[in-house]
Design an enzyme around this catalytic site. Structure first.
Site, mmCIF file in Angstrom:
data_model
loop_
_atom_site.group_PDB
_atom_site.id
_atom_site.type_symbol
_atom_site.label_atom_id
_atom_site.label_comp_id
_atom_site.label_asym_id
_atom_site.label_seq_id
_atom_site.Cartn_x
_atom_site.Cartn_y
_atom_site.Cartn_z
ATOM 1 N N ASN A 1 -1.926 -4.143 10.200
ATOM 2 C CA ASN A 1 -3.270 -3.796 9.711
ATOM 3 C C ASN A 1 -4.056 -5.096 9.627
ATOM 4 O O ASN A 1 -3.857 -5.887 8.714
ATOM 5 C CB ASN A 1 -3.157 -3.128 8.332
ATOM 6 C CG ASN A 1 -4.528 -2.902 7.699
ATOM 7 O OD1 ASN A 1 -5.561 -3.075 8.344
ATOM 8 N ND2 ASN A 1 -4.537 -2.514 6.433
ATOM 9 N N TRP A 2 -4.903 -5.305 10.615
ATOM 10 C CA TRP A 2 -5.649 -6.577 10.672
ATOM 11 C C TRP A 2 -6.684 -6.691 9.553
ATOM 12 O O TRP A 2 -7.222 -7.754 9.314
ATOM 13 C CB TRP A 2 -6.370 -6.704 12.022
ATOM 14 C CG TRP A 2 -5.473 -6.949 13.198
ATOM 15 C CD1 TRP A 2 -4.100 -6.953 13.225
ATOM 16 C CD2 TRP A 2 -5.902 -7.237 14.540
ATOM 17 N NE1 TRP A 2 -3.650 -7.221 14.494
ATOM 18 C CE2 TRP A 2 -4.737 -7.395 15.323
ATOM 19 C CE3 TRP A 2 -7.149 -7.360 15.149
ATOM 20 C CZ2 TRP A 2 -4.791 -7.683 16.694
ATOM 21 C CZ3 TRP A 2 -7.200 -7.643 16.504
ATOM 22 C CH2 TRP A 2 -6.035 -7.810 17.271
ATOM 23 N N LYS A 3 -7.020 -5.571 8.922
ATOM 24 C CA LYS A 3 -8.117 -5.538 7.936
ATOM 25 C C LYS A 3 -9.381 -6.088 8.607
ATOM 26 O O LYS A 3 -9.527 -5.947 9.815
ATOM 27 C CB LYS A 3 -7.723 -6.270 6.651
ATOM 28 C CG LYS A 3 -6.382 -5.748 6.128
ATOM 29 C CD LYS A 3 -6.054 -6.187 4.739
ATOM 30 C CE LYS A 3 -4.694 -5.600 4.337
ATOM 31 N NZ LYS A 3 -4.326 -5.900 2.950
ATOM 32 N N HIS B 1 -6.033 3.692 2.452
ATOM 33 C CA HIS B 1 -5.583 2.353 2.053
ATOM 34 C C HIS B 1 -6.162 2.039 0.667
ATOM 35 O O HIS B 1 -7.295 2.400 0.368
ATOM 36 C CB HIS B 1 -6.039 1.305 3.081
ATOM 37 C CG HIS B 1 -5.360 -0.006 2.877
ATOM 38 N ND1 HIS B 1 -5.763 -0.887 1.895
ATOM 39 C CD2 HIS B 1 -4.296 -0.580 3.486
ATOM 40 C CE1 HIS B 1 -4.963 -1.952 1.920
ATOM 41 N NE2 HIS B 1 -4.060 -1.786 2.879
ATOM 42 N N GLU C 1 -7.399 -0.521 -0.530
ATOM 43 C CA GLU C 1 -8.675 -1.255 -0.516
ATOM 44 C C GLU C 1 -9.842 -0.292 -0.331
ATOM 45 O O GLU C 1 -10.933 -0.515 -0.865
ATOM 46 C CB GLU C 1 -8.643 -2.331 0.584
ATOM 47 C CG GLU C 1 -7.715 -3.485 0.179
ATOM 48 C CD GLU C 1 -7.079 -4.228 1.342
ATOM 49 O OE1 GLU C 1 -7.533 -4.083 2.490
ATOM 50 O OE2 GLU C 1 -6.089 -4.952 1.085
ATOM 51 N N GLU D 1 2.426 1.552 -0.418
ATOM 52 C CA GLU D 1 1.941 0.185 -0.601
ATOM 53 C C GLU D 1 1.576 -0.021 -2.068
ATOM 54 O O GLU D 1 0.467 0.341 -2.488
ATOM 55 C CB GLU D 1 0.689 -0.060 0.256
ATOM 56 C CG GLU D 1 0.928 0.062 1.752
ATOM 57 C CD GLU D 1 -0.092 -0.753 2.545
ATOM 58 O OE1 GLU D 1 0.333 -1.480 3.437
ATOM 59 O OE2 GLU D 1 -1.300 -0.685 2.250
ATOM 60 N N GLY E 1 -1.128 -8.580 -0.453
ATOM 61 C CA GLY E 1 -1.806 -9.873 -0.328
ATOM 62 C C GLY E 1 -1.511 -10.825 -1.468
ATOM 63 O O GLY E 1 -2.178 -11.841 -1.635
ATOM 64 N N SER F 1 2.973 -7.576 1.210
ATOM 65 C CA SER F 1 3.612 -8.893 1.330
ATOM 66 C C SER F 1 4.927 -8.858 2.110
ATOM 67 O O SER F 1 5.869 -9.570 1.775
ATOM 68 C CB SER F 1 3.813 -9.523 -0.052
ATOM 69 O OG SER F 1 2.560 -9.751 -0.676
ATOM 70 N N GLY G 1 -0.003 -6.563 6.628
ATOM 71 C CA GLY G 1 -1.350 -7.115 6.572
ATOM 72 C C GLY G 1 -1.382 -8.532 7.112
ATOM 73 O O GLY G 1 -1.352 -8.765 8.322
ATOM 74 N N GLY G 2 -1.435 -9.507 6.207
ATOM 75 C CA GLY G 2 -1.611 -10.908 6.587
ATOM 76 C C GLY G 2 -0.670 -11.383 7.692
ATOM 77 O O GLY G 2 -1.090 -12.092 8.621
HETATM 78 P P1 13P Z 1 -0.207 -7.814 3.085
HETATM 79 O O1 13P Z 1 0.932 -7.649 4.079
HETATM 80 O O2 13P Z 1 -1.163 -8.887 3.465
HETATM 81 O O3 13P Z 1 0.296 -7.877 1.685
HETATM 82 O O4 13P Z 1 -1.063 -6.445 3.184
HETATM 83 C C1 13P Z 1 -0.417 -5.238 3.135
HETATM 84 C C2 13P Z 1 -1.378 -4.187 3.510
HETATM 85 O O5 13P Z 1 -2.319 -3.917 2.794
HETATM 86 C C3 13P Z 1 -1.175 -3.496 4.789
HETATM 87 O O6 13P Z 1 -1.975 -2.364 4.897
#
Ligand code: 13P
Length: 253
Positions: free
Chosen positions: A18-20, A104, A106, A175, A181, A217, A238-239
């Site tokens: 997930n590149w966000k 998600h 967010e 999640e 993050g 994470s 994510g990251g």
């Molecule tokens: P991180 O892997 O950066 O913690 O993010 C997880 C995430 O929100 C994937 O959708």
């Protein structure tokens, strides 16, 4: 059933990036190229990236001749019309998307995506043949209050009630909000406990074999322990999905 791990061999293993809201044409080209050339496609495993909508055409061009799938990070609950800024499932189909993330945390926290809206988005995706990756997870306050199970079941029940027997075509991602993050991941045992609860609820809806991903994470050095748990079928990353070597190491874990 694998007697050593307790894993059901019927279920697909899936890692999704997930590149966000990250990326740019030049950086994406490099990242997509590196992922495509580095993915060895172990049997029974699938890899996908969910990119910002403007880059779907780029992902399609870069990945359509590879085994790697792509998708969006959200989808409208509506099919068409006066919904400024929204992107419909039908549009995602035109760009070859296999997946759309819905719910998600967010989006739930920053864009008011309620349980009802998330359910409607999952249904809209399924209607067009797109696999929704339905995210659920508790906040730190909810975990500390002992309501983790109640929260994730409320979130998944809203979707199950709406999509009915199509639930077997979804993917679900657990999640925990406090792990996203932050560098603070759930332990494999903590994550497995929630996954087992979700699995029981999904089984009641005839969806026992949907891939159940963990996100929050995930890194190359903790992926193997997490993915080794009986009800964890892969990850939503994510990251670490923005660095090809890290992402590929997770995908191969
Ligand atoms: P991180 O892997 O950066 O913690 O993010 C997880 C995430 O929100 C994937 O959708």
């Amino acid at each position: 059933m694998d007697t050593k791990t307790g894993k059901n061999a019927m279920r697909g293993k899936l890692v999704v990036g997930n590149w966000k809201m990250n990326g740019g044409l030049a950086a994406n080209a490099a990242l997509l190229g590196e992922i495509a050339s580095g993915w060895t496609r172990p049997a029974g495993r699938e890899l996908a990236v969910c990119v910002p909508s403007p880059y779907l055409v780029q992902a399609q061009a870069a990945l359509s001749s590879t085994p790697i799938a792509w998708g969006a990070q959200d989808v409208s609950e509506h099919a068409a019309g006066a919904y400024t800024g929204e992107v419909s499932a039908g549009m995602l189909v035109e760009f070859g998307c296999r997946y759309a993330i819905v719910g998600h945390s967010e989006r739930r926290a920053n864009f008011c995506d309620s349980d009802g809206v998330v359910a409607a988005k999952a249904k809209a995706a399924l209607l067009k043949g797109i696999v929704p990756i339905v995210c659920v997870g508790e906040t730190l306050a909810e975990r500390e209050a002992g309501t983790t199970e109640a929260v994730v079941l409320r979130q998944i029940d809203a979707v199950l009630d709406k999509v009915g027997q199509d639930a077997s075509r979804m993917v679900v991602a657990y999640e925990p909000v406090w792990a996203i993050g932050t560098g603070r991941t759930a332990t494999p045992v903590e994550a497995q406990a929630v996954h087992a609860t979700l699995r029981v609820r999904l089984a009641r809806s005839g969806a026992v074999n949907v891939p159940l991903l963990y996100g929050g994470s995930v890194k190359a050095d903790n992926a193997q322990a997490l993915f080794g748990m009986a009800d964890i079928d892969g990850g939503l990353i994510g990251g670490a999905s923005l660095k090809s070597t890290e992402f590929l190491a997770i995908a191969h874990a």
